[in-house]
Design an enzyme around this catalytic site. Structure first.
Site, PDB file in Angstrom:
ATOM      1  N   SER A 141       0.855  -1.189   0.000  1.00  0.00           N
ATOM      2  CA  SER A 141       0.000   0.000   0.000  1.00  0.00           C
ATOM      3  C   SER A 141       0.885   1.231   0.000  1.00  0.00           C
ATOM      4  O   SER A 141       2.033   1.194   0.476  1.00  0.00           O
ATOM      5  CB  SER A 141      -0.889   0.005   1.253  1.00  0.00           C
ATOM      6  OG  SER A 141      -1.561   1.254   1.402  1.00  0.00           O
TER       7      SER A 141
ATOM      8  N   TYR B  80      -1.593  -0.999  10.367  1.00  0.00           N
ATOM      9  CA  TYR B  80      -1.683  -1.226   8.926  1.00  0.00           C
ATOM     10  C   TYR B  80      -0.430  -0.723   8.224  1.00  0.00           C
ATOM     11  O   TYR B  80       0.153  -1.415   7.381  1.00  0.00           O
ATOM     12  CB  TYR B  80      -2.923  -0.529   8.381  1.00  0.00           C
ATOM     13  CG  TYR B  80      -3.239  -0.842   6.938  1.00  0.00           C
ATOM     14  CD1 TYR B  80      -3.824  -2.057   6.588  1.00  0.00           C
ATOM     15  CD2 TYR B  80      -2.973   0.072   5.927  1.00  0.00           C
ATOM     16  CE1 TYR B  80      -4.124  -2.347   5.269  1.00  0.00           C
ATOM     17  CE2 TYR B  80      -3.278  -0.198   4.609  1.00  0.00           C
ATOM     18  CZ  TYR B  80      -3.852  -1.412   4.281  1.00  0.00           C
ATOM     19  OH  TYR B  80      -4.143  -1.697   2.967  1.00  0.00           O
TER      20      TYR B  80
END
Length: 244
Positions: A138, A151
């Site tokens: 990401s 995350y």
């Protein structure tokens, strides 16, 4: 050359589903691995299109579950060429509120699972002349906003794992990562013109944008690429932002 076989995790919906469909449409047999039974519906859709796919329900945070996915590929297809580690979860909570167990679970699903698939999949992958792994990271591996420590840490860890594995498993297996930016999936709220306009390319991303990059990195056309991370975000991470 025999039909390539790929494991795609988190393929019940969104980016993972798009990757599974894209690979299958290009002649790959796909093992859809997902914690949700919705993955079975994805496989049914694929079979209705005449595509080769099977489903295996799996919790990728559990080592034995990951091992069973790889064993399914071996028993059903007798080979494994590609792994796409797409499964991921998040919990955006202030550091005072997120529990240690939640933090650890996010790392287990997003990061440790990719290590486990490489570990258990390596013996089969080494038998393939076209072996490759793509880890879906990401842009949050590179930049952050408040309350996404777990995350961001997991996705950043994926980038380190990617180049480490590229050295450890090369030259038999190539490993690369893709860092998606803002990708609109079936669960994304309605987008405004301003949402699209803030991207240098003029639009929010689609799952197919990530699927196409993934398919390229798995292909023979990318045979000289390994250990790299590719940002696919419409240019957002290269845009300077000033307060008016």
């Amino acid at each position: 050359m025999p039909q390539p076989v790929a494991i795609v995790t988190g393929a019940a919906r969104g980016i993972g589903k798009s990757i599974a469909l894209t690979l299958a449409r290009r002649g790959t047999a796909v093992l859809v691995a997902d914690s949700s039974q919705q993955g079975r519906q994805t496989v049914d859709e694929m079979k209705e299109q005449g595509l080769e796919a099977i489903f295996r329900q799996a919790d990728v945070s559990v080592p034995q579950s990951v091992r069973q996915v790889v064993e399914t590929a071996q028993s059903h297809y007798r080979r494994l060429d590609w792994i796409v580690n797409n499964a991921g979860i998040s919990a955006f909570k202030p550091i005072d509120e997120i529990s240690i167990d939640e933090f650890d679970h996010i790392l287990a699903v997003n990061l440790r699972a990719a290590f486990l698939f490489a570990k258990f999949g390596a013996p089969l992958l080494r038998q393939s002349p076209q072996a490759a792994i793509v880890n879906i990271a990401s842009t949050r591996a590179l930049m952050s906003e408040p309350h996404n420590e777990a995350y961001a840490a997991a996705k950043a860890g994926l980038l380190g794992l990617t180049h480490a594995l590229a050295n450890s498993l090369g030259p038999a297996v190539r490993i690369n990562a893709v860092c998606p930016g803002w990708i609109a999936t079936e669960n994304t709220p309605a987008l405004s013109p301003a949402d699209h306009a803030q991207h240098p390319v003029g639009r929010v991303g689609l799952p197919s944008d990530i699927a196409n990059m993934t398919a390229f990195l798995l292909s023979a056309e990318a045979s000289f690429i390994s250990g790299q991370a590719f940002v696919v975000d419409g240019g957002m991470t290269k845009k300077m932002i000033y307060t008016e």
